[in-house]
Motif scaffolding. Structure first.
Motif, PDB file in Angstrom:
ATOM      1  N   ALA A   2       0.754  -1.186   0.019  1.00  0.00           N
ATOM      2  CA  ALA A   2      -0.029  -0.156  -0.039  1.00  0.00           C
ATOM      3  C   ALA A   2       0.789   1.152  -0.048  1.00  0.00           C
ATOM      4  O   ALA A   2       0.293   2.180  -0.682  1.00  0.00           O
ATOM      5  N   THR A  88       8.530  -3.814  13.600  1.00  0.00           N
ATOM      6  CA  THR A  88       7.700  -4.774  13.025  1.00  0.00           C
ATOM      7  C   THR A  88       8.344  -6.425  12.747  1.00  0.00           C
ATOM      8  O   THR A  88       7.571  -7.125  12.451  1.00  0.00           O
ATOM      9  N   HIS A 209     -15.134   0.186  14.075  1.00  0.00           N
ATOM     10  CA  HIS A 209     -14.455  -1.057  13.379  1.00  0.00           C
ATOM     11  C   HIS A 209     -14.578  -1.182  12.117  1.00  0.00           C
ATOM     12  O   HIS A 209     -15.750  -1.895  11.836  1.00  0.00           O
ATOM     13  N   GLY A 211     -12.818  -3.167   9.730  1.00  0.00           N
ATOM     14  CA  GLY A 211     -12.442  -4.490   9.009  1.00  0.00           C
ATOM     15  C   GLY A 211     -11.330  -4.099   8.066  1.00  0.00           C
ATOM     16  O   GLY A 211     -11.124  -2.861   7.635  1.00  0.00           O
ATOM     17  N   THR A 212     -10.775  -5.180   7.421  1.00  0.00           N
ATOM     18  CA  THR A 212      -9.688  -4.782   6.573  1.00  0.00           C
ATOM     19  C   THR A 212     -10.322  -4.460   5.322  1.00  0.00           C
ATOM     20  O   THR A 212      -9.519  -3.215   4.794  1.00  0.00           O
ATOM     21  N   ALA A 213     -11.224  -4.942   4.625  1.00  0.00           N
ATOM     22  CA  ALA A 213     -11.801  -4.217   3.412  1.00  0.00           C
ATOM     23  C   ALA A 213     -12.301  -2.825   3.678  1.00  0.00           C
ATOM     24  O   ALA A 213     -12.128  -1.980   2.816  1.00  0.00           O
ATOM     25  N   TYR A 215     -11.116  -0.722   5.810  1.00  0.00           N
ATOM     26  CA  TYR A 215      -9.952   0.162   6.100  1.00  0.00           C
ATOM     27  C   TYR A 215      -9.304   0.639   4.675  1.00  0.00           C
ATOM     28  O   TYR A 215      -8.844   1.690   4.499  1.00  0.00           O
ATOM     29  N   VAL A 216      -9.123  -0.405   3.788  1.00  0.00           N
ATOM     30  CA  VAL A 216      -8.456  -0.170   2.593  1.00  0.00           C
ATOM     31  C   VAL A 216      -9.241   0.701   1.914  1.00  0.00           C
ATOM     32  O   VAL A 216      -8.865   1.625   1.232  1.00  0.00           O
ATOM     33  N   PRO A 251      -2.470   1.773  13.049  1.00  0.00           N
ATOM     34  CA  PRO A 251      -2.148   0.208  12.978  1.00  0.00           C
ATOM     35  C   PRO A 251      -0.631   0.174  13.012  1.00  0.00           C
ATOM     36  O   PRO A 251       0.015  -0.898  13.402  1.00  0.00           O
TER      37      PRO A 251
END
Length: 291
Positions: A2, A88, A209, A211-213, A215-216, A251
């Motif tokens: 990303a 990380t 919240h 979620g991943t989708a 957030y993207v 994150p």
């Protein structure tokens, strides 16, 4: 990956050749900035040295080569991203590979529309571009950036902030812009006000919240808004930039809650904005002309 896709922000509206050139310059700078951040992360003085070097090189590259918006702040932002990636567990080779892959996808996607336009019809003659605001010579910009970056990082160290990139980002955003003292002062104030508004909007958003989708999708929307709005209205653009930067930082900063992160960034913006304004009016040159 990303982070690598950010290179698509460069070269907008240019012919294919110029656009790909801008993408390649930004991709190389991206990898070098992130790798540098991962190397110096955790060391206060090496981090300061890296911010000074990257800020100066970024200003010089964007002035001499001109890959276009978003200008030098992009490389400073990616240096800060590299310092966040230090903990990380990812190595530099693996990170660089993901960054390169994201950049390659961005170059392909960002060049597609220009290729289709050039194949579908001949490009009309470009209209004359009106002269922009007259700014100080390059050496004045570099001196201002060096002084302000050093002061901003020192304040961050005194406050115990281990990630001073936000303040450095504000300094570079303001001081690398062409314009006289009055125009740059307005830009600094716009940045401060826009950041505070962005923080106020981010606070309730951080509780949702996605979620991943989700957030993207949010990052894509914010990126689009940054690209479309910032050049036309910097005050509104600063609001969107703040939302985007905070959304990315959360994150990458698991040891800080969203509220704590937003508060710290607000203080950083106010302090760095004040430093930028002071430097603008102290370090001046008679060669500056007012438009």
């Amino acid at each position: 990956m990303a982070l690598g896709s950010y290179v698509v922000l460069f070269g907008g509206g240019r012919p294919v050749g110029e656009r790909v050139r801008a993408y390649l310059i930004s991709a190389i700078g991206l990898v070098l900035a992130v790798a540098s951040g991962m190397v110096v992360g955790g060391s206060t003085w090496w981090t300061l040295a890296a911010y000074l070097v990257v800020s100066v090189v970024a200003v010089l590259v964007t002035r001499l080569v001109d890959p276009g918006p978003p200008g030098p702040y992009f490389f400073v932002l990616m240096l800060g991203g590299g310092t966040l990636l230090t903990g990380t567990g990812l190595g530099i080779p693996m990170t660089a590979a993901y960054l390169a892959l994201g950049s390659a996808l961005a170059i392909a996607a960002g060049s597609l529309d220009a290729l289709l336009l050039e194949r579908g019809r001949s490009r009309p003659a470009s209209a004359p571009v009106p002269a922009g605001p007259t700014g100080p010579p390059t050496w004045v910009v570099l001196v201002r950036v060096l002084v302000a970056v050093t002061a901003s990082v020192m304040v961050s160290v005194a406050r115990g902030d281990t990630h001073p990139f936000w303040g450095v980002l504000v300094v570079v955003l303001v001081l690398s812009y062409p314009g006289d003292e009055g125009r740059l002062t307005v830009r600094a104030v716009s940045r401060i006000v826009g950041a505070l508004v962005g923080i106020a909007l981010f606070t309730p958003l951080a509780r949702v919240h996605l979620g991943t989708a989700g957030y993207v999708a949010l990052l894509c929307v914010l990126l689009w808004c940054v690209a479309r709005v910032t050049a036309h209205n910097y005050l509104v653009g600063s609001v969107v930039i703040t939302l985007l930067a905070l959304a990315i930082s959360v994150p990458l900063s698991p040891n800080e809650g969203p509220g704590e992160l937003a508060t710290a960034r607000g203080v950083d913006t106010i302090v760095a904005g004040a430093i930028a304004v002071a430097v603008i009016w102290v370090i001046r040159t008679t060669r500056e002309r007012r438009p």
